[in-house]
Design a protein around this motif. Structure first.
Motif, mmCIF file in Angstrom:
data_model
loop_
_atom_site.group_PDB
_atom_site.id
_atom_site.type_symbol
_atom_site.label_atom_id
_atom_site.label_comp_id
_atom_site.label_asym_id
_atom_site.label_seq_id
_atom_site.Cartn_x
_atom_site.Cartn_y
_atom_site.Cartn_z
ATOM 1 N N GLU A 185 28.149 30.479 20.505
ATOM 2 C CA GLU A 185 27.322 31.589 20.973
ATOM 3 C C GLU A 185 28.155 32.864 21.024
ATOM 4 O O GLU A 185 29.021 33.012 21.869
ATOM 5 N N ASN A 186 27.889 33.722 20.078
ATOM 6 C CA ASN A 186 28.722 34.917 19.938
ATOM 7 C C ASN A 186 27.948 36.181 20.264
ATOM 8 O O ASN A 186 28.371 37.275 19.954
ATOM 9 N N ASN A 187 26.763 35.974 20.866
ATOM 10 C CA ASN A 187 25.907 37.132 21.124
ATOM 11 C C ASN A 187 25.836 38.027 19.890
ATOM 12 O O ASN A 187 26.380 39.116 19.868
ATOM 13 N N TRP A 188 25.214 37.516 18.877
ATOM 14 C CA TRP A 188 25.032 38.211 17.589
ATOM 15 C C TRP A 188 24.861 39.705 17.808
ATOM 16 O O TRP A 188 23.964 40.132 18.534
ATOM 17 N N ASP A 189 25.753 40.478 17.198
ATOM 18 C CA ASP A 189 25.752 41.927 17.402
ATOM 19 C C ASP A 189 25.787 42.610 16.041
ATOM 20 O O ASP A 189 26.666 43.424 15.753
ATOM 21 N N GLY A 190 24.825 42.211 15.165
ATOM 22 C CA GLY A 190 24.786 42.766 13.814
ATOM 23 C C GLY A 190 24.417 44.235 13.820
ATOM 24 O O GLY A 190 23.827 44.739 14.772
ATOM 25 N N LEU A 191 24.752 44.897 12.730
ATOM 26 C CA LEU A 191 24.374 46.305 12.555
ATOM 27 C C LEU A 191 22.858 46.438 12.690
ATOM 28 O O LEU A 191 22.345 47.316 13.387
ATOM 29 N N GLY A 192 22.144 45.548 12.022
ATOM 30 C CA GLY A 192 20.681 45.516 12.112
ATOM 31 C C GLY A 192 20.238 44.067 12.254
ATOM 32 O O GLY A 192 21.057 43.202 12.566
ATOM 33 N N MET A 193 18.955 43.803 12.034
ATOM 34 C CA MET A 193 18.417 42.447 12.173
ATOM 35 C C MET A 193 18.920 41.852 13.495
ATOM 36 O O MET A 193 19.375 40.709 13.565
ATOM 37 N N ARG A 194 18.799 42.653 14.547
ATOM 38 C CA ARG A 194 19.542 42.326 15.766
ATOM 39 C C ARG A 194 18.927 41.217 16.612
ATOM 40 O O ARG A 194 19.562 40.700 17.528
ATOM 41 N N GLY A 195 17.686 40.833 16.303
ATOM 42 C CA GLY A 195 17.098 39.738 17.070
ATOM 43 C C GLY A 195 17.291 38.378 16.418
ATOM 44 O O GLY A 195 16.752 37.373 16.879
ATOM 45 N N ASN A 196 18.086 38.359 15.349
ATOM 46 C CA ASN A 196 18.196 37.138 14.532
ATOM 47 C C ASN A 196 18.781 35.917 15.227
ATOM 48 O O ASN A 196 18.579 34.803 14.774
ATOM 49 N N ALA A 197 19.574 36.147 16.267
ATOM 50 C CA ALA A 197 20.296 35.051 16.927
ATOM 51 C C ALA A 197 21.083 34.245 15.888
ATOM 52 O O ALA A 197 21.035 33.019 15.872
ATOM 53 N N SER A 198 21.798 34.947 15.009
ATOM 54 C CA SER A 198 22.602 34.258 13.977
ATOM 55 C C SER A 198 23.948 33.885 14.568
ATOM 56 O O SER A 198 24.641 34.742 15.110
ATOM 57 N N MET A 199 24.297 32.629 14.459
ATOM 58 C CA MET A 199 25.599 32.214 15.004
ATOM 59 C C MET A 199 26.110 30.963 14.283
ATOM 60 O O MET A 199 25.325 30.265 13.630
ATOM 61 N N PRO A 200 27.413 30.705 14.369
ATOM 62 C CA PRO A 200 27.957 29.502 13.745
ATOM 63 C C PRO A 200 27.479 28.230 14.443
ATOM 64 O O PRO A 200 27.255 28.222 15.660
ATOM 65 N N MET A 201 27.339 27.179 13.637
ATOM 66 C CA MET A 201 26.898 25.868 14.145
ATOM 67 C C MET A 201 27.975 24.872 13.711
ATOM 68 O O MET A 201 28.300 24.785 12.513
ATOM 69 N N ARG A 343 16.721 52.419 13.109
ATOM 70 C CA ARG A 343 16.689 50.940 13.189
ATOM 71 C C ARG A 343 16.376 50.346 11.823
ATOM 72 O O ARG A 343 17.013 49.392 11.382
ATOM 73 N N LEU A 344 15.405 50.950 11.160
ATOM 74 C CA LEU A 344 15.007 50.416 9.858
ATOM 75 C C LEU A 344 16.135 50.568 8.840
ATOM 76 O O LEU A 344 16.361 49.675 8.011
ATOM 77 N N LEU A 345 16.869 51.692 8.929
ATOM 78 C CA LEU A 345 18.004 51.880 8.015
ATOM 79 C C LEU A 345 19.053 50.797 8.261
ATOM 80 O O LEU A 345 19.574 50.187 7.322
ATOM 81 N N ARG A 346 19.314 50.516 9.541
ATOM 82 C CA ARG A 346 20.296 49.451 9.850
ATOM 83 C C ARG A 346 19.801 48.101 9.326
ATOM 84 O O ARG A 346 20.546 47.337 8.723
ATOM 85 N N ASP A 347 18.520 47.815 9.561
ATOM 86 C CA ASP A 347 17.963 46.546 9.063
ATOM 87 C C ASP A 347 18.079 46.455 7.534
ATOM 88 O O ASP A 347 18.383 45.398 6.989
ATOM 89 N N SER A 348 17.850 47.582 6.862
ATOM 90 C CA SER A 348 17.770 47.553 5.391
ATOM 91 C C SER A 348 19.087 47.114 4.746
ATOM 92 O O SER A 348 19.077 46.503 3.680
ATOM 93 N N TYR A 349 20.200 47.409 5.407
ATOM 94 C CA TYR A 349 21.500 47.071 4.792
ATOM 95 C C TYR A 349 21.729 45.564 4.652
ATOM 96 O O TYR A 349 22.543 45.140 3.837
#
Ligand SMILES: Cc1cc2nc3c(=O)[nH]c(=O)nc-3n(C[C@H](O)[C@H](O)[C@H](O)COP(=O)(O)OP(=O)(O)OC[C@H]3O[C@@H](n4cnc5c(N)ncnc54)[C@H](O)[C@@H]3O)c2cc1C
Length: 375
Positions: A185-201, A343-349
């Motif tokens: 649990e790394n508290n995903w802190d991406g530039l965008g797509m910030r609700g993704n909850a992406s983390m290593p498993m 926000r959309l610009l960050r998501d787009s990357y």
């Protein structure tokens, strides 16, 4: 436009759009949107009717992802990954596996996610290093997946591994609470797509049951190319076309409402009109190319995969270009985050780096167009 697209746009207005700003600000998985998606049984969009699903296919998958992503890119992405995983079971699962999973997916009881990427192979997720080894009668999975979107929120994860009893790869469906599985649990802190909850498993001696291997031994790569590729690549095309459409609609409205002291609107300036025309052209083209490529895929056209890859490349470029230009039109107001363009610009990357990345896909397309082997 089809009724499913319009229906999902309506659904998104009340069940996706209201949450999207906080999903970004708090970097939190869109829990409320997914509760509604489950309640309305949209998790079962592509589950065959015999298992209680809606029995729809690639075109409706694309339209639904596009509709969700036109409000929230994260919701569109997490939902499309669920459908990709579901389709692997539909296309390759044993009868027993289908009976166990598909009715529950259709009833909104299960959410699925994809655990494919690894640090050692990066964007080339189809070359996993994770292993499954036999010890006596038991099978143990060991390794680490690097980016798992919807982590902890999904109930089951598709995991691509090297096969333990055949040449090639296996694709597994793995429950999140098996002993030996941990999420970093790394508290995903991406530039965008910030609700993704992406983390290593991480998998440490996880005892897996061979009945949860999807399809025949060693058929993982075939599944990647036959199912994951069309549903995932067109899904990404839909997500980032949705981002472009959202930016387009937002900035058109803003340009009409932003008034100067003499009561003239921003949209009366010819340069702005030129920019709006360019934005609309790019966003609309991305949407229609995406829908057309999905139709081509559903029809089984000979060049369907080339169209799907091409639509994804086009949508990825369009999203960044549209959002960048919308930032310019939105001026300091957009830059100061008073409208959602930043926000959309960050998501787009994210469009260009999601695997297979646009650089890798364009090489594949060039090879496919000239009859060269892709890998
Ligand atoms: C928001 C987000 C969500 C994600 N969700 C998931 C998920 O749910 N499940 C999952 O499995 N993965 C997921 N991923 C991982 C993603 O799909 C990629 O695997 C990951 O972004 C690769 O990152 P990397 O730093 O290892 O890239 P690298 O492999 O290090 O690549 C870095 C750059 O080099 C380029 N490059 C690398 N090899 C080549 C080549 N041969 N030719 C040309 N260019 C090349 C790439 O295009 C990229 O631009 C997610 C990623 C993001 C950003």
């Amino acid at each position: 436009m089809s009724s499913i697209y319009n229906k999902m746009l309506e659904f998104a207005k009340t069940n996706v759009a209201p949450y999207t700003q906080n999903v970004d600000i708090d970097a939190k998985f869109p829990v409320d949107s997914f509760e509604a998606i489950k309640k309305e049984k949209i998790t079962g969009l592509i589950v065959p009717k015999e298992f209680g699903g809606m029995g729809l296919g690639l075109e409706e998958h694309t339209q639904t992802v596009l509709a969700f992503a036109s409000s929230c890119a994260t919701t569109g992405l997490c939902y499309m990954m669920h459908n990709v995983a579901t389709m692997c079971i539909v296309a390759y699962g044993s009868d027993e596996m289908k009976k166990e999973f598909l009715p529950k997916i259709a009833q909104g009881e299960l959410l699925l996610a994809l655990a494919f990427s690894e640090t050692g192979t990066g964007t080339h997720f189809y070359n996993p290093e994770i292993s499954v080894k036999k010890a006596g009668e038991k099978l143990f999975m060991n390794g680490r997946k690097s980016f798992v979107t919807s982590a902890l929120y999904a109930d089951f994860y598709l995991v691509l591994s090297n096969s333990f009893d055949a040449q090639g790869l296996d694709n597994w469906i793995i429950a999140k609470d098996l002993n030996g599985i941990t999420f970093q649990e790394n508290n995903w802190d991406g530039l965008g797509m910030r609700g993704n909850a992406s983390m290593p498993m991480v998998f440490e001696d996880v005892n897996v049951d061979v009945k949860y291997r999807i399809g025949a031994a060693g058929s993982g790569a075939e599944q990647v190319f036959n199912v994951v590729a069309p549903f995932f690549v067109i899904g990404l095309s839909a997500v980032y076309s949705g981002v472009a459409l959202n930016a387009c609609n937002t900035i058109i409205e803003y340009s009409m409402n932003r008034k100067y002291s003499d009561d003239s609107a921003l949209c009366t300036i010819p340069t702005v009109q030129n920019h709006l025309a360019d934005i609309y052209t790019k966003a609309t083209a991305a949407k229609h190319f995406t829908l057309a490529a999905a139709k081509s895929g559903a029809n089984g056209d000979a060049d369907a995969l080339a169209q799907i890859i091409s639509a994804r490349l086009n949508a990825s470029e369009a999203a960044v270009a549209v959002c960048s230009k919308a930032m310019k039109i939105g001026g300091g107001t957009a830059y100061a985050k008073r409208i959602i363009i930043e926000r959309l610009l960050r998501d787009s990357y994210a469009a260009q780096v999601m695997a297979p990345s646009t650089d890798v896909l364009s090489i594949w397309l060039g090879k496919a167009l000239t009859n060269q082997p892709i890998l």
